[in-house]
Design an enzyme around this catalytic site. Structure first.
Site, mmCIF file in Angstrom:
data_model
loop_
_atom_site.group_PDB
_atom_site.id
_atom_site.type_symbol
_atom_site.label_atom_id
_atom_site.label_comp_id
_atom_site.label_asym_id
_atom_site.label_seq_id
_atom_site.Cartn_x
_atom_site.Cartn_y
_atom_site.Cartn_z
ATOM 1 N N ALA A 129 0.838 -1.215 0.000
ATOM 2 C CA ALA A 129 0.000 0.000 0.000
ATOM 3 C C ALA A 129 0.865 1.255 0.000
ATOM 4 C CB ALA A 129 -0.933 -0.026 1.218
ATOM 5 N N GLY A 134 -3.710 11.550 -3.537
ATOM 6 C CA GLY A 134 -2.908 12.701 -3.980
ATOM 7 C C GLY A 134 -1.461 12.378 -4.254
ATOM 8 N N ALA A 135 -1.086 11.103 -4.218
ATOM 9 C CA ALA A 135 0.331 10.756 -4.389
ATOM 10 C C ALA A 135 0.492 9.383 -5.018
ATOM 11 C CB ALA A 135 1.038 10.774 -3.033
ATOM 12 N N PHE A 161 -6.177 2.319 -4.882
ATOM 13 C CA PHE A 161 -5.725 1.409 -5.957
ATOM 14 C C PHE A 161 -4.912 0.238 -5.391
ATOM 15 C CE2 PHE A 161 -5.047 5.503 -8.683
ATOM 16 C CZ PHE A 161 -6.407 5.657 -8.858
ATOM 17 N N GLU A 248 10.437 -6.046 -9.231
ATOM 18 C CA GLU A 248 9.040 -5.719 -9.500
ATOM 19 C C GLU A 248 8.854 -5.380 -10.982
ATOM 20 O OE1 GLU A 248 7.308 -2.976 -6.681
ATOM 21 O OE2 GLU A 248 5.902 -2.233 -8.183
ATOM 22 N N GLY A 346 -15.299 -6.416 -35.370
ATOM 23 C CA GLY A 346 -16.233 -6.074 -34.287
ATOM 24 C C GLY A 346 -16.202 -7.062 -33.142
ATOM 25 N N GLY A 369 2.714 0.272 -11.230
ATOM 26 C CA GLY A 369 4.091 -0.174 -11.010
ATOM 27 C C GLY A 369 5.106 0.835 -11.523
ATOM 28 N N GLU A 373 6.179 7.263 -18.170
ATOM 29 C CA GLU A 373 6.913 8.528 -18.014
ATOM 30 C C GLU A 373 7.918 8.421 -16.859
ATOM 31 O OE1 GLU A 373 3.590 8.255 -18.443
ATOM 32 O OE2 GLU A 373 3.615 8.977 -20.503
HETATM 33 C C1 LIG Z 1 -5.110 -1.669 -11.453
HETATM 34 C C2 LIG Z 1 -4.131 -0.936 -10.589
HETATM 35 C C3 LIG Z 1 -3.492 -1.603 -9.564
HETATM 36 C C4 LIG Z 1 -2.613 -0.926 -8.720
HETATM 37 N N1 LIG Z 1 -2.045 -1.589 -7.657
HETATM 38 C C5 LIG Z 1 -1.342 -0.877 -6.739
HETATM 39 C C6 LIG Z 1 -0.907 -1.495 -5.523
HETATM 40 O O1 LIG Z 1 -1.104 -2.692 -5.285
HETATM 41 N N2 LIG Z 1 -0.247 -0.725 -4.622
HETATM 42 C C7 LIG Z 1 0.016 0.596 -4.827
HETATM 43 O O2 LIG Z 1 0.603 1.219 -3.957
HETATM 44 N N3 LIG Z 1 -0.386 1.198 -5.969
HETATM 45 C C8 LIG Z 1 -1.064 0.512 -6.924
HETATM 46 N N4 LIG Z 1 -1.494 1.119 -8.066
HETATM 47 C C9 LIG Z 1 -1.196 2.530 -8.265
HETATM 48 C C10 LIG Z 1 -0.197 2.813 -9.376
HETATM 49 O O3 LIG Z 1 1.087 2.391 -9.036
HETATM 50 C C11 LIG Z 1 -0.313 4.328 -9.678
HETATM 51 O O4 LIG Z 1 -1.565 4.518 -10.317
HETATM 52 C C12 LIG Z 1 0.817 4.847 -10.519
HETATM 53 O O5 LIG Z 1 2.018 4.832 -9.787
HETATM 54 C C13 LIG Z 1 0.544 6.263 -11.025
HETATM 55 O O6 LIG Z 1 0.186 7.120 -9.983
HETATM 56 P P1 LIG Z 1 -1.138 8.021 -10.103
HETATM 57 O O7 LIG Z 1 -2.252 7.139 -10.515
HETATM 58 O O8 LIG Z 1 -1.274 8.818 -8.878
HETATM 59 O O9 LIG Z 1 -0.848 9.000 -11.335
HETATM 60 P P2 LIG Z 1 0.005 10.360 -11.253
HETATM 61 O O10 LIG Z 1 1.247 10.112 -10.500
HETATM 62 O O11 LIG Z 1 -0.887 11.457 -10.818
HETATM 63 O O12 LIG Z 1 0.367 10.567 -12.809
HETATM 64 C C14 LIG Z 1 -0.418 11.356 -13.715
HETATM 65 C C15 LIG Z 1 0.348 11.438 -15.036
HETATM 66 O O13 LIG Z 1 1.587 12.102 -14.827
HETATM 67 C C16 LIG Z 1 2.615 11.362 -15.453
HETATM 68 N N5 LIG Z 1 3.915 11.584 -14.827
HETATM 69 C C17 LIG Z 1 4.379 11.081 -13.667
HETATM 70 N N6 LIG Z 1 5.642 11.469 -13.457
HETATM 71 C C18 LIG Z 1 5.992 12.231 -14.526
HETATM 72 C C19 LIG Z 1 7.179 12.920 -14.900
HETATM 73 N N7 LIG Z 1 8.258 12.894 -14.118
HETATM 74 N N8 LIG Z 1 7.179 13.614 -16.064
HETATM 75 C C20 LIG Z 1 6.069 13.645 -16.841
HETATM 76 N N9 LIG Z 1 4.922 13.007 -16.541
HETATM 77 C C21 LIG Z 1 4.884 12.309 -15.397
HETATM 78 C C22 LIG Z 1 2.157 9.912 -15.280
HETATM 79 O O14 LIG Z 1 2.840 9.062 -16.153
HETATM 80 C C23 LIG Z 1 0.687 10.055 -15.630
HETATM 81 O O15 LIG Z 1 0.547 10.068 -17.013
HETATM 82 C C24 LIG Z 1 -2.341 0.446 -8.945
HETATM 83 C C25 LIG Z 1 -2.965 1.111 -10.004
HETATM 84 C C26 LIG Z 1 -3.854 0.444 -10.812
HETATM 85 C C27 LIG Z 1 -4.523 1.205 -11.910
#
Ligand SMILES: Cc1cc2nc3c(=O)[nH]c(=O)nc-3n(C[C@H](O)[C@H](O)[C@H](O)COP(=O)(O)OP(=O)(O)OC[C@H]3O[C@@H](n4cnc5c(N)ncnc54)[C@H](O)[C@@H]3O)c2cc1C
Length: 394
Positions: A129, A134-135, A161, A248, A346, A369, A373
């Site tokens: 987790a 927000g992060a 998530f 990972e 389709g 994971g 980006e």
């Molecule tokens: C099905 C699923 C399972 C998951 N399982 C887990 C889990 O078990 N444990 C856990 O902790 N998390 C889990 N996650 C979370 C996942 O790791 C995050 O969604 C991911 O790290 C992206 O974070 P965010 O969604 O907050 O997007 P944000 O960090 O808000 O990213 C928004 C956009 O900004 C882009 N961005 C980020 N950094 C940069 C940069 N330096 N320059 C330019 N663009 C950038 C991103 O690529 C993305 O396009 C899961 C997510 C999903 C969808």
């Protein structure tokens, strides 16, 4: 099928034997139930226990802690056999490859003795987790806090998530032991789901991997004893997370490639049967060229992944190379599955066809994971470091 025609050098007859067993398990214990699990948004606890009994959970855990002390290729076999048939429901690889390894690498003897045998047997299900509303990519922004008390820590905050979120019995939770935007502000804690103040939120509805319980988690004055800190000191969370990232990301690359191969196999079978304009779909040169292009991508992917598996086994896989593998294989999965779906016309858009699921499921690999980006930023940082080029990556 591609895997059958190219020798997979890192694998021995023992791995092949295990692969046969896992394939049978997936066919009999997972696939017949998967549609129901998709509907329910979660798999059964039973399948975890059965997988534990079949040696499919945490294969690399040492025998002293109830595991089989196998090499990482046995994990790869499980990941591949599930991925190739789209068995995305059971979150075995999150449990075995992304959560439990923190205990193996940084856990105290007491933590290992208590948890590892349970994780191996599937009696306890684990999750990782990190992400918060927000992060995500920028984990230093997390706000979940862990305040020190005389007996341990009190956690407050929220995660989102989180895979295995509904079934999980124990979570590795990242929380701030120092209220700063800094890499030494985060620590990892073991939090049992039964602890007062721990609450599961919604099981989130997703566009793919519908049987995977991806959830919100809430921490409202959750008291954990000092022994539940992972590692000996506070503030080591980021270091611990970095340590596990190569494995990972290689795991995601292994899975993405196997999913692409599975989608391609489905497509070949479909194209060989489908008739239009008094011909088979495979009689059109466009189809032949598309199939050849996908096959070429899969060949490149197989060479890359199998080479990096050898590097990993030799303790020689760097974080930036693993990031490059995750970036390339997941982008390749997106390209190839899209090409494959097009050949279904389709029918490719209909959920009853595995290619539709493969398409939806491919999309997450470029985000979870560590997004594409983020991978690019890791690769570039490492490149500039090697070349002694100064640049702002904040
Ligand atoms: C099905 C699923 C399972 C998951 N399982 C887990 C889990 O078990 N444990 C856990 O902790 N998390 C889990 N996650 C979370 C996942 O790791 C995050 O969604 C991911 O790290 C992206 O974070 P965010 O969604 O907050 O997007 P944000 O960090 O808000 O990213 C928004 C956009 O900004 C882009 N961005 C980020 N950094 C940069 C940069 N330096 N320059 C330019 N663009 C950038 C991103 O690529 C993305 O396009 C899961 C997510 C999903 C969808």
């Amino acid at each position: 099928m591609f895997q059958d025609t190219m020798t997979r050098k890192p694998f021995s007859p023992a791995h092949d034997l295990f692969r046969d067993q896992v394939r049978r398990f997936v066919e009999t214990e997972i696939l017949p139930y998967h549609d129901d699990w998709d509907e329910q948004g979660v798999v059964s606890r039973e399948v975890w226990k059965k997988a534990g009994a079949a040696g499919m959970l945490c294969p690399t855990v040492p025998e002293a802690y109830g595991g089989s002390g196998a090499d990482y290729l046995f994990s790869v076999v499980v990941i591949e056999e599930m991925a190739r048939v789209g068995a995305t429901g059971p979150g075995f690889s999150i449990h075995s490859e992304m959560a439990a390894p923190y205990l193996e690498s940084f856990g105290s003897d007491d933590q290992k003795e208590y948890w590892l045998p349970r994780l191996v047997r599937g009696e306890a299900i684990s999750g990782l987790a990190l992400t918060e509303p927000g992060a995500g990519s920028d984990l230093r922004r997390m706000t979940t806090s862990a305040k020190k008390t005389n007996s341990g820590y009190v956690l407050n905050g929220q995660k989102v998530f989180i895979s295995n979120g509904q079934l999980g019995d124990v979570f590795f939770v990242a929380a701030k032991t120092k209220n700063e935007y800094a890499t030494d502000s985060v620590s990892l804690f073991l939090v049992e789901a039964e602890t007062p103040g721990f609450k599961r939120g919604r099981n989130l509805k997703k566009i793919g991997a519908k049987a995977q319980d991806t959830s919100e988690l809430f921490f409202d004055n959750v008291e954990v004893p000092h022994e539940n800190l992972v590692g000996e000191e506070e503030g080591k969370g980021f270091f611990q997370l970095m340590h596990g990232l190569a494995r990972e990301r290689l795991t995601i690359a292994v899975s993405s490639l196997a999913k692409s191969e599975g989608a391609f196999r489905e497509t070949l079978a479909y194209a060989a049967e489908r008739e239009l304009f008094h011909k088979k779909l495979t009689d059109f040169q466009n189809t032949q060229f598309k199939l050849a292009e996908v096959q070429t991508e899969l060949t490149v992917g197989r060479c890359l992944v199998d080479r990096l598996l050898e590097d990993y086994l030799n303790n020689d896989l760097s974080a930036d190379t693993a990031a490059a593998a995750k970036l390339w294989t997941t982008e390749m999965q997106g390209r190839t599955v899209d090409t494959c779906l097009q050949l279904f016309g389709g029918w490719g858009y209909m959920w009853e066809y595995p290619i539709a699921r493969a398409y939806a499921e491919a999309r997450v690999e470029r985000v979870a994971g560590g997004s594409s980006e983020v991978m690019k930023s890791i690769i570039c940082k490492s490149l500039f470091k090697k070349m002694d080029i100064k640049a702002d990556f904040s």
